[in-house]
Design a protein around this motif. Structure first.
Motif, PDB file in Angstrom:
ATOM      1  N   LEU A  53      59.161  76.670  86.090  1.00  0.00           N
ATOM      2  CA  LEU A  53      59.441  75.241  86.167  1.00  0.00           C
ATOM      3  C   LEU A  53      58.950  74.576  84.889  1.00  0.00           C
ATOM      4  N   ALA A  54      59.746  73.659  84.382  1.00  0.00           N
ATOM      5  CA  ALA A  54      59.338  72.862  83.219  1.00  0.00           C
ATOM      6  C   ALA A  54      59.855  71.454  83.456  1.00  0.00           C
ATOM      7  N   ARG A  55      58.979  70.479  83.308  1.00  0.00           N
ATOM      8  CA  ARG A  55      59.432  69.103  83.481  1.00  0.00           C
ATOM      9  C   ARG A  55      58.621  68.179  82.599  1.00  0.00           C
ATOM     10  N   PRO A  56      59.291  67.158  82.065  1.00  0.00           N
ATOM     11  CA  PRO A  56      58.566  66.173  81.256  1.00  0.00           C
ATOM     12  C   PRO A  56      57.681  65.314  82.156  1.00  0.00           C
ATOM     13  N   THR A  57      56.577  64.852  81.606  1.00  0.00           N
ATOM     14  CA  THR A  57      55.674  63.941  82.301  1.00  0.00           C
ATOM     15  C   THR A  57      55.349  62.779  81.369  1.00  0.00           C
ATOM     16  N   ASP A  58      54.747  61.758  81.903  1.00  0.00           N
ATOM     17  CA  ASP A  58      54.308  60.597  81.106  1.00  0.00           C
ATOM     18  C   ASP A  58      55.421  60.055  80.219  1.00  0.00           C
ATOM     19  N   GLY A  59      56.621  59.912  80.775  1.00  0.00           N
ATOM     20  CA  GLY A  59      57.734  59.361  80.016  1.00  0.00           C
ATOM     21  C   GLY A  59      58.155  60.213  78.833  1.00  0.00           C
ATOM     22  N   GLY A  60      57.896  61.525  78.912  1.00  0.00           N
ATOM     23  CA  GLY A  60      58.258  62.437  77.829  1.00  0.00           C
ATOM     24  C   GLY A  60      57.118  62.743  76.878  1.00  0.00           C
ATOM     25  N   ALA A  61      55.963  62.107  77.068  1.00  0.00           N
ATOM     26  CA  ALA A  61      54.807  62.362  76.199  1.00  0.00           C
ATOM     27  C   ALA A  61      54.048  63.623  76.590  1.00  0.00           C
ATOM     28  N   GLY A  62      54.396  64.174  77.753  1.00  0.00           N
ATOM     29  CA  GLY A  62      53.725  65.389  78.222  1.00  0.00           C
ATOM     30  C   GLY A  62      54.713  66.290  78.928  1.00  0.00           C
ATOM     31  N   ARG A  63      54.207  67.436  79.381  1.00  0.00           N
ATOM     32  CA  ARG A  63      55.017  68.407  80.111  1.00  0.00           C
ATOM     33  C   ARG A  63      54.170  69.063  81.183  1.00  0.00           C
ATOM     34  N   GLU A  64      54.833  69.473  82.240  1.00  0.00           N
ATOM     35  CA  GLU A  64      54.230  70.349  83.235  1.00  0.00           C
ATOM     36  C   GLU A  64      55.000  71.649  83.164  1.00  0.00           C
ATOM     37  N   ILE A  65      54.279  72.754  83.006  1.00  0.00           N
ATOM     38  CA  ILE A  65      54.897  74.075  82.916  1.00  0.00           C
ATOM     39  C   ILE A  65      54.280  74.967  83.983  1.00  0.00           C
ATOM     40  N   ARG A  66      55.126  75.658  84.716  1.00  0.00           N
ATOM     41  CA  ARG A  66      54.668  76.653  85.691  1.00  0.00           C
ATOM     42  C   ARG A  66      55.335  77.976  85.342  1.00  0.00           C
ATOM     43  N   LEU A  67      54.507  79.009  85.205  1.00  0.00           N
ATOM     44  CA  LEU A  67      55.011  80.337  84.874  1.00  0.00           C
ATOM     45  C   LEU A  67      55.166  81.170  86.137  1.00  0.00           C
ATOM     46  N   LYS A  68      56.031  82.156  86.079  1.00  0.00           N
ATOM     47  CA  LYS A  68      56.113  83.125  87.165  1.00  0.00           C
ATOM     48  C   LYS A  68      54.763  83.818  87.215  1.00  0.00           C
ATOM     49  N   GLY A  69      54.248  84.036  88.381  1.00  0.00           N
ATOM     50  CA  GLY A  69      52.925  84.633  88.517  1.00  0.00           C
ATOM     51  C   GLY A  69      51.862  83.603  88.855  1.00  0.00           C
ATOM     52  N   GLY A  70      52.186  82.307  88.704  1.00  0.00           N
ATOM     53  CA  GLY A  70      51.272  81.275  89.177  1.00  0.00           C
ATOM     54  C   GLY A  70      50.493  80.489  88.141  1.00  0.00           C
TER      55      GLY A  70
END
Length: 157
Positions: A53-70
């Motif tokens: 999973l990858a998604r922008p946060t803070d109006g594009g100033a950040g990101r949340e990344i989740r890798l397979k495996g946790g």
């Protein structure tokens, strides 16, 4: 368990205790590659197989990344200079032993294509640094596979 990491700036990618640098030339032009990296953050799982999973946060100033495996990362964008550089630091993660992490994607025109260079910069406990050294080959393979997949995707293949 969430771990807050030391905030670093873009210079960290040049002098971190652990620097893993990988490069690959692809046929897509830098502008397309930059858009895939910086503007289509939710698209990362379609070409980077380790990313769940990858998604922008803070109006594009950040990101949340989740890798397979946790493993997960909460990141802040450090540089988004189209079409040359995209870089971010990790602010918090569940990766044990990490103290500071940053990544830089540098895009250099090569004919009608792009030289993609990825720098993974890190600091952490001695066991963390040791494990990263062992992981170099696997991270290099993951990078090559991801960039090759991105190139195919951008070419519509």
């Amino acid at each position: 368990m969430a771990r807050r990491l030391r905030p670093v700036d873009i210079d960290f990618t040049g002098h971190a205790p652990v620097r893993l640098v990988f490069a690959r030339e692809i046929s897509a032009p830098p502008e397309q590659v930059f858009r895939a990296l910086a503007e289509d953050v939710p698209g990362w799982p379609r070409w980077f197989s380790a990313v769940k999973l990858a998604r922008p946060t803070d109006g594009g100033a950040g990101r949340e990344i989740r890798l397979k495996g946790g493993t997960w990362f909460a990141e802040t964008i450090l540089v988004a200079k189209a079409p040359e550089v995209y870089a971010y630091r990790v602010d918090s993660t569940n990766a044990p032993g990490a103290r500071a992490l940053a990544e830089e994607w540098r895009l250099t025109p090569r004919g009608s294509g792009t030289l993609v260079q990825w720098t993974f910069a890190a600091d952490g406990t001695a066991p963390f640094r040791f494990v990263l050294g062992l992981a170099r080959v696997g991270l290099g393979r993951a990078f090559r596979n991801a960039v090759t997949s991105l190139d195919r995707r951008l070419a519509g293949r």
